[in-house]
Scaffold this motif. Sequence first.
Motif, short mmCIF file in Angstrom:
data_model
loop_
_atom_site.label_atom_id
_atom_site.label_comp_id
_atom_site.label_asym_id
_atom_site.label_seq_id
_atom_site.Cartn_x
_atom_site.Cartn_y
_atom_site.Cartn_z
N LEU A 24 26.99 -40.19 -22.12
CA LEU A 24 28.51 -40.34 -22.11
C LEU A 24 29.01 -38.76 -21.69
CD1 LEU A 24 29.45 -42.57 -25.29
CD2 LEU A 24 28.96 -43.26 -22.82
N SER A 25 30.14 -38.93 -21.23
CA SER A 25 30.93 -37.89 -20.68
C SER A 25 32.16 -37.49 -21.56
CB SER A 25 31.33 -38.06 -19.25
OG SER A 25 30.47 -38.38 -18.26
N ALA A 26 32.74 -36.25 -21.50
CA ALA A 26 33.68 -35.59 -22.18
C ALA A 26 34.68 -36.61 -22.33
CB ALA A 26 34.03 -34.21 -21.55
N HIS A 27 35.07 -37.38 -21.33
CA HIS A 27 36.42 -38.07 -21.32
C HIS A 27 36.06 -39.52 -22.12
CE1 HIS A 27 38.81 -41.37 -19.62
NE2 HIS A 27 39.61 -40.30 -19.40
N ASP A 28 34.92 -39.94 -22.31
CA ASP A 28 34.40 -41.05 -22.97
C ASP A 28 34.84 -40.90 -24.40
OD1 ASP A 28 33.71 -42.62 -20.71
OD2 ASP A 28 31.64 -41.28 -20.83
N LEU A 29 34.26 -39.38 -25.01
CA LEU A 29 34.38 -38.95 -26.09
C LEU A 29 35.64 -38.81 -26.69
CD1 LEU A 29 31.02 -37.07 -25.79
CD2 LEU A 29 31.31 -39.28 -26.95
N ALA B 140 30.62 -31.18 -22.81
CA ALA B 140 31.63 -32.31 -23.11
C ALA B 140 32.24 -32.17 -24.53
CB ALA B 140 30.80 -33.44 -23.21
N VAL B 141 32.01 -31.62 -25.65
CA VAL B 141 32.32 -31.18 -26.82
C VAL B 141 33.28 -30.35 -26.77
CG1 VAL B 141 31.89 -30.19 -28.99
CG2 VAL B 141 30.14 -31.97 -27.82
N MET B 142 33.03 -29.26 -25.87
CA MET B 142 34.15 -28.06 -25.74
C MET B 142 35.39 -28.53 -25.24
SD MET B 142 31.66 -25.02 -24.78
CE MET B 142 32.83 -24.09 -24.05
N LYS B 143 35.64 -29.74 -24.52
CA LYS B 143 36.76 -30.09 -24.15
C LYS B 143 37.90 -30.27 -25.00
CE LYS B 143 35.86 -30.04 -19.63
NZ LYS B 143 34.85 -30.93 -18.98
N ASP B 144 37.52 -31.11 -26.19
CA ASP B 144 38.45 -31.07 -27.05
C ASP B 144 37.69 -31.31 -28.38
OD1 ASP B 144 40.33 -32.20 -28.91
OD2 ASP B 144 41.07 -33.62 -27.72
N THR C 87 38.82 -33.73 -31.45
CA THR C 87 38.38 -35.16 -31.26
C THR C 87 37.05 -35.53 -31.07
OG1 THR C 87 40.75 -34.96 -30.00
CG2 THR C 87 39.62 -37.05 -29.93
N VAL C 88 36.37 -34.76 -30.24
CA VAL C 88 35.04 -35.18 -29.76
C VAL C 88 34.32 -35.22 -31.23
CG1 VAL C 88 32.91 -34.50 -28.78
CG2 VAL C 88 35.04 -34.43 -27.53
N VAL C 89 34.44 -34.29 -31.89
CA VAL C 89 33.73 -34.40 -33.37
C VAL C 89 34.03 -35.47 -34.56
CG1 VAL C 89 33.45 -33.04 -35.60
CG2 VAL C 89 33.40 -31.75 -33.43
N SER C 90 35.28 -35.83 -34.34
CA SER C 90 35.73 -36.85 -35.13
C SER C 90 35.05 -38.23 -34.54
CB SER C 90 37.20 -37.05 -35.18
OG SER C 90 37.89 -37.67 -34.13
N VAL C 91 35.07 -38.32 -33.18
CA VAL C 91 34.30 -39.51 -32.44
C VAL C 91 33.00 -39.61 -32.87
CG1 VAL C 91 33.55 -40.63 -30.42
CG2 VAL C 91 36.16 -39.92 -30.89
#
Length: 284
Positions: free
Chosen positions: A118-123, A154-158, A161-165
């Motif tokens: 999956l990509s940053a945008h998905d996460l 991908a994680v570094m983008k946001d 939010t990514v960590v919570s997902v």
Amino acid sequence: NQACLEEQRIVSYRQGADEKYQRELTIIRDLPIGLAQNQLYLVFQPKVDLRLNQCTGAEALIRWQHPTLGFIPPDEFIQLAENSGNIDIVSQWVLQQAIKQLVAWQQRGMLLKLAINLSAHDLVDTRLPNQIASLLKDNNLPSGALCIEVTEGAVMKDAQTVVSVLQRFRDMGVSVAIDDFGTGHSSLAYLKILPVNEVKIDRSFIKDMLTNSQDVMIVNTSIQLIHGLGFTVVAEGVEEPEGVEILRNLNCDIIQGYVFSKPLKAAEFDLWFEAFNHKNPSGA
Ligand code: C2E
Ligand code: MG
Ligand code: MG
Ligand code: MG
């Protein structure tokens, strides 16, 4: 004469740039059509557990046979899909296909974990975990049958939010893997906060282990670190049997690479899986 040469260079540069731009536009324009017309398909690459000598999982990798451009590598069109805002339709398609494959495997009694990229945008889509939970439930699949691979980038983008997902995935029982470990920035800081199960050491460190003792050192230290944090270690892109032996001695858990198999179409994968796991009975 010098000026003439210079002029020629500029003209050919411009032609090259035009061609590249045209190709990119075509790829972006044709991707939704290609998905709808089944020009894209998944291939599956085995992940072999060194402790069991068994294939216990696979990674789904996308392929696109374009009617006029021919084979387009995923590294090329995935990035264009990300930049043009079309990655969500790709990821949704991959997810649906992966679920279908897991159902088919379950019907054949093949118990294995399937990883999707999956990509940053998905996460950053906070609805995704619930959607995946329903998909698994509706298809009677255990959540442990699915793994999500994400890169550090991908994680570094946001990160928040990514960590919570990712946390939601892990709470649900879906595995999370960090892909291409060692190639991103601030790997160590992120490893500490990421709710993951598995870390995949990038092929760039694996490929020269046989000739470069510094790479062996890096891989050895990475394995210790990843194990120390409580995660499973996967080595990506192993091509030689000698590489398998080195990694076995370094206590690597899982290997994925041409040494076992290239990514295969579903039917070929099933045959490979049957033969490999039969040849190496579990527990041996
Ligand atoms: P990745 O997720 O790191 O996938 C591993 C890549 O290494 C794959 O390339 C695989 O074919 C290749 N590989 C595996 N073993 C070996 C080996 O022993 N030697 C060598 N030389 N290569 C090996 P592939 O399939 O071309 O995919 C490239 C990248 O494209 C993937 O890297 C992933 O970042 C992206 N990608 C592929 N499928 C998808 C997808 O469905 N969704 C998304 N978002 N990205 C995808
Ligand atoms: Mg991957
Ligand atoms: Mg990778
Ligand atoms: Mg990669």
